[in-house]
Structures are given as C-alpha cells and as structure tokens.
Design a protein around this motif. Structure first.
Motif, PDB file in Angstrom:
ATOM      1  N   ARG A   7       0.850  -1.183   0.000  1.00  0.00           N
ATOM      2  CA  ARG A   7       0.000   0.000   0.000  1.00  0.00           C
ATOM      3  C   ARG A   7       0.887   1.235   0.000  1.00  0.00           C
ATOM      4  NH1 ARG A   7      -4.437   0.659   4.609  1.00  0.00           N
ATOM      5  NH2 ARG A   7      -5.942   0.068   3.020  1.00  0.00           N
ATOM      6  N   ILE A   8       0.426   2.286  -0.707  1.00  0.00           N
ATOM      7  CA  ILE A   8       1.116   3.573  -0.642  1.00  0.00           C
ATOM      8  C   ILE A   8       0.529   4.330   0.542  1.00  0.00           C
ATOM      9  CG2 ILE A   8       1.614   5.739  -1.825  1.00  0.00           C
ATOM     10  CD1 ILE A   8       1.125   4.212  -4.485  1.00  0.00           C
ATOM     11  N   ARG A   9       1.386   4.650   1.494  1.00  0.00           N
ATOM     12  CA  ARG A   9       0.979   5.457   2.647  1.00  0.00           C
ATOM     13  C   ARG A   9       1.758   6.759   2.556  1.00  0.00           C
ATOM     14  NH1 ARG A   9       2.351   0.693   3.593  1.00  0.00           N
ATOM     15  NH2 ARG A   9       0.862  -0.875   4.302  1.00  0.00           N
ATOM     16  N   ALA A  10       1.064   7.885   2.722  1.00  0.00           N
ATOM     17  CA  ALA A  10       1.741   9.161   2.513  1.00  0.00           C
ATOM     18  C   ALA A  10       0.980  10.296   3.184  1.00  0.00           C
ATOM     19  CB  ALA A  10       1.850   9.446   1.012  1.00  0.00           C
ATOM     20  N   ALA A  11       1.690  11.400   3.395  1.00  0.00           N
ATOM     21  CA  ALA A  11       1.051  12.668   3.751  1.00  0.00           C
ATOM     22  C   ALA A  11       0.732  13.358   2.421  1.00  0.00           C
ATOM     23  CB  ALA A  11       1.997  13.515   4.593  1.00  0.00           C
ATOM     24  N   ILE A  17       1.663  15.520  -2.825  1.00  0.00           N
ATOM     25  CA  ILE A  17       2.046  14.398  -1.960  1.00  0.00           C
ATOM     26  C   ILE A  17       3.468  14.685  -1.478  1.00  0.00           C
ATOM     27  CG2 ILE A  17       2.735  13.053  -4.017  1.00  0.00           C
ATOM     28  CD1 ILE A  17       2.154  10.505  -2.393  1.00  0.00           C
ATOM     29  N   THR A  18       3.746  14.317  -0.226  1.00  0.00           N
ATOM     30  CA  THR A  18       5.081  14.540   0.337  1.00  0.00           C
ATOM     31  C   THR A  18       5.901  13.255   0.236  1.00  0.00           C
ATOM     32  OG1 THR A  18       4.278  16.223   1.854  1.00  0.00           O
ATOM     33  CG2 THR A  18       6.387  15.184   2.410  1.00  0.00           C
ATOM     34  N   LEU A 128       8.034  -4.255   9.462  1.00  0.00           N
ATOM     35  CA  LEU A 128       6.652  -4.654   9.701  1.00  0.00           C
ATOM     36  C   LEU A 128       6.250  -5.671   8.640  1.00  0.00           C
ATOM     37  CD1 LEU A 128       5.306  -1.100  10.585  1.00  0.00           C
ATOM     38  CD2 LEU A 128       5.472  -3.052  12.144  1.00  0.00           C
ATOM     39  N   PRO A 129       5.145  -6.399   8.830  1.00  0.00           N
ATOM     40  CA  PRO A 129       4.797  -7.468   7.892  1.00  0.00           C
ATOM     41  C   PRO A 129       4.145  -6.992   6.595  1.00  0.00           C
ATOM     42  CG  PRO A 129       3.248  -7.445   9.714  1.00  0.00           C
ATOM     43  CD  PRO A 129       4.302  -6.420  10.020  1.00  0.00           C
ATOM     44  N   TYR A 130       4.092  -5.686   6.372  1.00  0.00           N
ATOM     45  CA  TYR A 130       3.535  -5.174   5.123  1.00  0.00           C
ATOM     46  C   TYR A 130       4.530  -4.184   4.521  1.00  0.00           C
ATOM     47  CZ  TYR A 130       1.956  -1.813   8.664  1.00  0.00           C
ATOM     48  OH  TYR A 130       1.900  -0.956   9.723  1.00  0.00           O
ATOM     49  N   ARG A 131       4.288  -3.820   3.266  1.00  0.00           N
ATOM     50  CA  ARG A 131       5.308  -3.088   2.506  1.00  0.00           C
ATOM     51  C   ARG A 131       4.839  -1.704   2.069  1.00  0.00           C
ATOM     52  NH1 ARG A 131       9.572  -6.396   0.457  1.00  0.00           N
ATOM     53  NH2 ARG A 131       9.440  -8.373   1.564  1.00  0.00           N
ATOM     54  N   SER A 132       5.823  -0.832   1.881  1.00  0.00           N
ATOM     55  CA  SER A 132       5.578   0.531   1.406  1.00  0.00           C
ATOM     56  C   SER A 132       6.372   0.778   0.131  1.00  0.00           C
ATOM     57  CB  SER A 132       5.981   1.543   2.474  1.00  0.00           C
ATOM     58  OG  SER A 132       5.000   1.607   3.475  1.00  0.00           O
ATOM     59  N   LEU A 133       5.920   1.771  -0.580  1.00  0.00           N
ATOM     60  CA  LEU A 133       6.464   2.081  -1.901  1.00  0.00           C
ATOM     61  C   LEU A 133       7.781   2.846  -1.819  1.00  0.00           C
ATOM     62  CD1 LEU A 133       5.390   2.380  -5.081  1.00  0.00           C
ATOM     63  CD2 LEU A 133       5.268   4.763  -4.370  1.00  0.00           C
ATOM     64  N   PRO A 181       1.453  12.881   9.361  1.00  0.00           N
ATOM     65  CA  PRO A 181       0.185  12.138   9.327  1.00  0.00           C
ATOM     66  C   PRO A 181      -0.028  11.386   8.011  1.00  0.00           C
ATOM     67  CG  PRO A 181      -0.214  14.466   8.918  1.00  0.00           C
ATOM     68  CD  PRO A 181       1.262  14.327   9.164  1.00  0.00           C
ATOM     69  N   GLU A 182       0.550  10.204   7.905  1.00  0.00           N
ATOM     70  CA  GLU A 182       0.418   9.413   6.669  1.00  0.00           C
ATOM     71  C   GLU A 182      -0.868   8.593   6.699  1.00  0.00           C
ATOM     72  OE1 GLU A 182       5.251   9.075   6.237  1.00  0.00           O
ATOM     73  OE2 GLU A 182       4.094   7.231   6.402  1.00  0.00           O
ATOM     74  N   ARG A 183      -1.481   8.494   5.535  1.00  0.00           N
ATOM     75  CA  ARG A 183      -2.693   7.683   5.395  1.00  0.00           C
ATOM     76  C   ARG A 183      -2.675   7.021   4.026  1.00  0.00           C
ATOM     77  NH1 ARG A 183      -6.612  12.249   3.537  1.00  0.00           N
ATOM     78  NH2 ARG A 183      -5.057  13.863   3.175  1.00  0.00           N
TER      79      ARG A 183
END
Length: 197
Positions: A7-11, A17-18, A128-133, A181-183
């Motif tokens: 999932r892409i998590r970002a502010a 997008i930051t 963590l068990p999940y990944r970011s971009l 505050p990433e979502r």
C-alpha cells in the motif's frame, strides 16, 4: 483492520504528496533555501523517493548516515507522482506480472520510473509485515521531478533527530504524535495492477 501487503501510505493534500530523500548538506541546504534542487543535483541519475517517513528514517539512520545528513520533505504534485506510477516497472522480475524475464528486462530498460516494495518500519526501525512504496526516477522522470513536479522542499532533519531522541528515551507516545500524518493514498487499483508483483 489488517493492512494490505502493499500500500502507498503518505502525507498528501488535494494536489500534492510529500516524499522524502536524504542528501549531503551541500545538496540539501541549497535545495531548502531555493525551494528547488540546485544545478549540482544530477538530473541524469536515478533518484529514489519514499512517501514513508519511517522507511526514510531506516534508510538514512535518522539523518546520521554519511552523505544522508540532511533529510528533505519534498512536496510534489500528485499529477507528477501518478504519472510516475503509470509509467513505472517493478525493479525485480515478478512472474505474476510479467510474461517472462526477457519481457520484464525490456520494459525495465524503457521505463522512466521503477517501483520497489520494501517492508514498512516501526519507530524502532524494525520491519513490519507489510510493505511501502519506494519509487525510482530516471531520465525524463528525474528531470520532471526536479524542475516541474516539486512544489516545496523542507528540511525535516531536526524533526528526525527529535523523534529519534524520544524513541531512545522510551517515549513512544510523544514520538508517534510527531510523525507526519500518513494515510492510505487514493490511487485506483488498476493504476497499480502492473506494480503488484
């Protein structure tokens, strides 16, 4: 709710997008001062941007690694970011996405952007068990990033150091409150289908 594997998590705002990068002070400070990357920033090299603040902290050691002492929050246009996603190729071969290794290599060679999915990190920088971009930009994409997509550049090195100090002292609650505050970033599943290897 369980986090998806990728999932892409970002502010982000409605239009920006930051993303984060870390540089030597000779690059980072002028970039902050001018609000754009200086001419000494090499536009012909691959550059990697990370929407995850904690992944960047893992990569740069909270801004303590040599050559990564200045941590930048780079606000870029969402249009540019989404263009980069549409034109990206996975940085490693994925049988579920590519018909064969040769097709992937041809696509990778042509693509101006590439994607890696790396384990997201916690405040202790443990995986963590999940990944970011992580998004690699080269050629046309790197030039557009530096000269067209960038809206603002902030020095977040003091923030990185402050959070690190709180984590070291065991005050995880205060450290968490300081995190950007990433979502989940709202991008259509079909836009990422070619990047889910």
């Amino acid at each position: 709710m369980e986090e998806p594997q990728r999932r892409i998590r970002a502010a982000y705002t409605e239009s920006t997008i930051t993303v984060y990068q870390a540089y030597r002070p000779e690059i980072g400070r002028p970039a902050v001062r001018e609000g754009r990357f200086p001419s000494s920033w090499k536009r012909d090299r691959m550059t990697w941007i990370k929407p995850s603040f904690l992944w960047m902290m893992y990569r740069c050691g909270w801004g303590t690694k040599e050559g990564q002492e200045t941590v930048l929050a780079v606000e870029i246009s969402r249009d540019g970011f989404e263009w980069a996603l549409r034109h990206a190729c996975l940085s490693s071969y994925a049988p579920a996405v590519h018909p064969d290794r040769a097709s992937w290599q041809r696509r990778l060679k042509r693509a101006p952007t590439r994607v890696q999915w790396d384990p997201e990190r916690d405040l202790h920088l443990q995986p963590l068990p999940y990944r970011s971009l992580q998004l690699g930009l080269s050629g046309e994409a790197a030039r557009q990033y530096a000269d067209e997509w960038t809206v603002s550049i902030r020095d977040v090195t003091p923030l990185a150091h402050e959070i690190r100090t709180l984590v070291s002292s065991g005050d995880l609650e205060s450290a968490t409150r300081l995190l950007p505050p990433e979502r989940p970033y709202p991008v259509a599943d079909e836009s990422l289908a070619h990047l889910h290897g």
